[in-house]
Design a protein around this motif. Sequence first.
Motif, mmCIF file in Angstrom:
data_model
loop_
_atom_site.group_PDB
_atom_site.id
_atom_site.type_symbol
_atom_site.label_atom_id
_atom_site.label_comp_id
_atom_site.label_asym_id
_atom_site.label_seq_id
_atom_site.Cartn_x
_atom_site.Cartn_y
_atom_site.Cartn_z
ATOM 1 N N LYS A 236 0.845 -1.192 0.000
ATOM 2 C CA LYS A 236 0.000 0.000 0.000
ATOM 3 C C LYS A 236 0.891 1.256 0.000
ATOM 4 O O LYS A 236 2.114 1.166 0.180
ATOM 5 C CB LYS A 236 -0.962 -0.082 1.189
ATOM 6 C CG LYS A 236 -1.832 -1.369 1.108
ATOM 7 C CD LYS A 236 -3.075 -1.341 1.952
ATOM 8 C CE LYS A 236 -2.839 -1.695 3.386
ATOM 9 N NZ LYS A 236 -4.123 -1.981 4.115
ATOM 10 N N TYR B 109 -12.398 -2.540 -1.543
ATOM 11 C CA TYR B 109 -12.763 -2.566 -0.128
ATOM 12 C C TYR B 109 -14.281 -2.516 0.083
ATOM 13 O O TYR B 109 -14.749 -2.044 1.120
ATOM 14 C CB TYR B 109 -12.084 -1.399 0.605
ATOM 15 C CG TYR B 109 -10.613 -1.653 0.905
ATOM 16 C CD1 TYR B 109 -10.198 -2.789 1.592
ATOM 17 C CD2 TYR B 109 -9.640 -0.736 0.522
ATOM 18 C CE1 TYR B 109 -8.857 -3.012 1.879
ATOM 19 C CE2 TYR B 109 -8.281 -0.949 0.805
ATOM 20 C CZ TYR B 109 -7.907 -2.096 1.491
ATOM 21 O OH TYR B 109 -6.584 -2.322 1.786
ATOM 22 N N LEU C 146 -16.206 -3.082 3.289
ATOM 23 C CA LEU C 146 -15.964 -2.185 4.438
ATOM 24 C C LEU C 146 -16.702 -0.853 4.287
ATOM 25 O O LEU C 146 -16.478 0.077 5.059
ATOM 26 C CB LEU C 146 -14.452 -1.918 4.577
ATOM 27 C CG LEU C 146 -13.577 -3.152 4.832
ATOM 28 C CD1 LEU C 146 -12.096 -2.784 4.812
ATOM 29 C CD2 LEU C 146 -13.933 -3.812 6.170
ATOM 30 N N PHE D 267 -14.018 4.347 8.903
ATOM 31 C CA PHE D 267 -12.714 4.670 8.309
ATOM 32 C C PHE D 267 -12.691 4.498 6.795
ATOM 33 O O PHE D 267 -11.658 4.700 6.162
ATOM 34 C CB PHE D 267 -11.610 3.823 8.962
ATOM 35 C CG PHE D 267 -11.830 2.332 8.878
ATOM 36 C CD1 PHE D 267 -11.480 1.615 7.731
ATOM 37 C CD2 PHE D 267 -12.390 1.635 9.944
ATOM 38 C CE1 PHE D 267 -11.689 0.250 7.644
ATOM 39 C CE2 PHE D 267 -12.603 0.253 9.864
ATOM 40 C CZ PHE D 267 -12.254 -0.428 8.715
ATOM 41 N N LEU E 103 -9.705 5.484 4.205
ATOM 42 C CA LEU E 103 -9.001 4.342 3.608
ATOM 43 C C LEU E 103 -8.918 4.503 2.084
ATOM 44 O O LEU E 103 -7.852 4.342 1.481
ATOM 45 C CB LEU E 103 -9.739 3.052 3.988
ATOM 46 C CG LEU E 103 -9.250 1.732 3.401
ATOM 47 C CD1 LEU E 103 -7.815 1.420 3.829
ATOM 48 C CD2 LEU E 103 -10.183 0.581 3.840
ATOM 49 N N ARG F 237 -1.647 -14.665 4.042
ATOM 50 C CA ARG F 237 -2.240 -14.023 5.225
ATOM 51 C C ARG F 237 -1.397 -14.296 6.477
ATOM 52 O O ARG F 237 -1.196 -13.411 7.305
ATOM 53 C CB ARG F 237 -3.673 -14.538 5.450
ATOM 54 C CG ARG F 237 -4.658 -14.130 4.393
ATOM 55 C CD ARG F 237 -4.996 -12.665 4.447
ATOM 56 N NE ARG F 237 -5.717 -12.277 5.642
ATOM 57 C CZ ARG F 237 -6.274 -11.086 5.833
ATOM 58 N NH1 ARG F 237 -6.178 -10.149 4.894
ATOM 59 N NH2 ARG F 237 -6.911 -10.785 6.937
ATOM 60 N N THR G 223 -4.400 -7.803 11.043
ATOM 61 C CA THR G 223 -4.731 -6.478 10.500
ATOM 62 C C THR G 223 -4.136 -5.373 11.368
ATOM 63 O O THR G 223 -3.563 -4.409 10.857
ATOM 64 C CB THR G 223 -6.265 -6.317 10.414
ATOM 65 O OG1 THR G 223 -6.785 -7.390 9.621
ATOM 66 C CG2 THR G 223 -6.642 -4.986 9.786
ATOM 67 N N ARG H 114 3.692 -7.429 9.015
ATOM 68 C CA ARG H 114 3.157 -6.278 9.771
ATOM 69 C C ARG H 114 3.842 -6.112 11.125
ATOM 70 O O ARG H 114 4.081 -4.987 11.568
ATOM 71 C CB ARG H 114 1.633 -6.392 9.902
ATOM 72 C CG ARG H 114 0.918 -6.043 8.585
ATOM 73 C CD ARG H 114 -0.556 -6.336 8.658
ATOM 74 N NE ARG H 114 -1.270 -5.877 7.467
ATOM 75 C CZ ARG H 114 -2.467 -6.326 7.100
ATOM 76 N NH1 ARG H 114 -3.082 -7.253 7.833
ATOM 77 N NH2 ARG H 114 -3.055 -5.854 6.024
ATOM 78 N N ILE I 124 -3.029 0.306 12.628
ATOM 79 C CA ILE I 124 -3.934 -0.427 11.739
ATOM 80 C C ILE I 124 -4.192 0.315 10.424
ATOM 81 O O ILE I 124 -4.315 -0.309 9.371
ATOM 82 C CB ILE I 124 -5.253 -0.750 12.499
ATOM 83 C CG1 ILE I 124 -6.073 -1.820 11.768
ATOM 84 C CG2 ILE I 124 -6.078 0.499 12.741
ATOM 85 C CD1 ILE I 124 -7.177 -2.427 12.624
ATOM 86 N N GLY I 125 -4.237 1.623 10.494
ATOM 87 C CA GLY I 125 -4.531 2.405 9.287
ATOM 88 C C GLY I 125 -3.329 2.580 8.363
ATOM 89 O O GLY I 125 -3.453 3.115 7.258
ATOM 90 N N ASN J 37 -0.838 -0.129 7.682
ATOM 91 C CA ASN J 37 -0.269 -1.470 7.900
ATOM 92 C C ASN J 37 0.402 -2.040 6.648
ATOM 93 O O ASN J 37 0.577 -3.244 6.518
ATOM 94 C CB ASN J 37 -1.330 -2.419 8.493
ATOM 95 C CG ASN J 37 -2.544 -2.569 7.613
ATOM 96 O OD1 ASN J 37 -2.572 -2.085 6.483
ATOM 97 N ND2 ASN J 37 -3.551 -3.244 8.121
ATOM 98 N N HIS K 25 -1.439 -5.491 1.750
ATOM 99 C CA HIS K 25 -2.739 -6.151 1.634
ATOM 100 C C HIS K 25 -2.536 -7.565 1.119
ATOM 101 O O HIS K 25 -1.675 -7.803 0.275
ATOM 102 C CB HIS K 25 -3.650 -5.400 0.643
ATOM 103 C CG HIS K 25 -4.890 -6.188 0.307
ATOM 104 N ND1 HIS K 25 -6.012 -6.163 1.106
ATOM 105 C CD2 HIS K 25 -5.153 -7.072 -0.695
ATOM 106 C CE1 HIS K 25 -6.929 -6.990 0.589
ATOM 107 N NE2 HIS K 25 -6.433 -7.543 -0.507
#
Length: 172
Positions: free
Chosen positions: A29, A69, A72, A77, A81, A107, A113, A124, A131-132, A134, A137
Amino acid sequence: NAQSPIQADSKPIAGVKGSFSERTFIAVKPDGVQRGLVAKVIARFEERGYKLVGLKAIVPSKELAEEHYGDLKSKPFFGGLVDYMTNGKAPVVAMVWEGKDVIRQGRVMIGATNPLDAAPGTIRNSYCQVIGRNIVHGSDSFESAEKEISLWFGKAGELIDWTSANEQWILS
Ligand code: ADP
């Protein structure tokens, strides 16, 4: 089927007895790109023996990020995001990796997350704190891998089928 985004029926990798292939969508990201962590993320997957079949740097459109996303949408958020993914302060480095159990393993390698809950040794845990931001993906299921691969790599020819000389050493 060379154009299939994911080898749904876990088809054997050509020439390697007893091995099974699937594909997952992994992305660094924008915070990970800004922080110079692209190579670190790639190295984790390469060194584990997974095969890179698609790679590009892209500033996604708002539509693409919202679709990616989509589950979500109702979260508080969500707006932030989508902005963070699309504002162009850095691109997303989008990838497709192939190999045995790679969706689930991806994963596990990425970790929880919330980086504060991520196990030591995970990406991570190693590289982030909140978390925002991280940095990475990874598809969380077969269905999301299929959806995300076709969303980010939907054009013909964007994914490359190739045989790694390492496969016979890694898998047998
Ligand atoms: P994951 O990326 O591990 O699959 P989710 O699908 O639940 O996790 O969330 C997608 C992304 O949304 C997270 O990676 C993170 O960047 C962001 N996010 C999730 N929860 C929060 C939160 N509480 N505050 C800010 N951002 C969040």
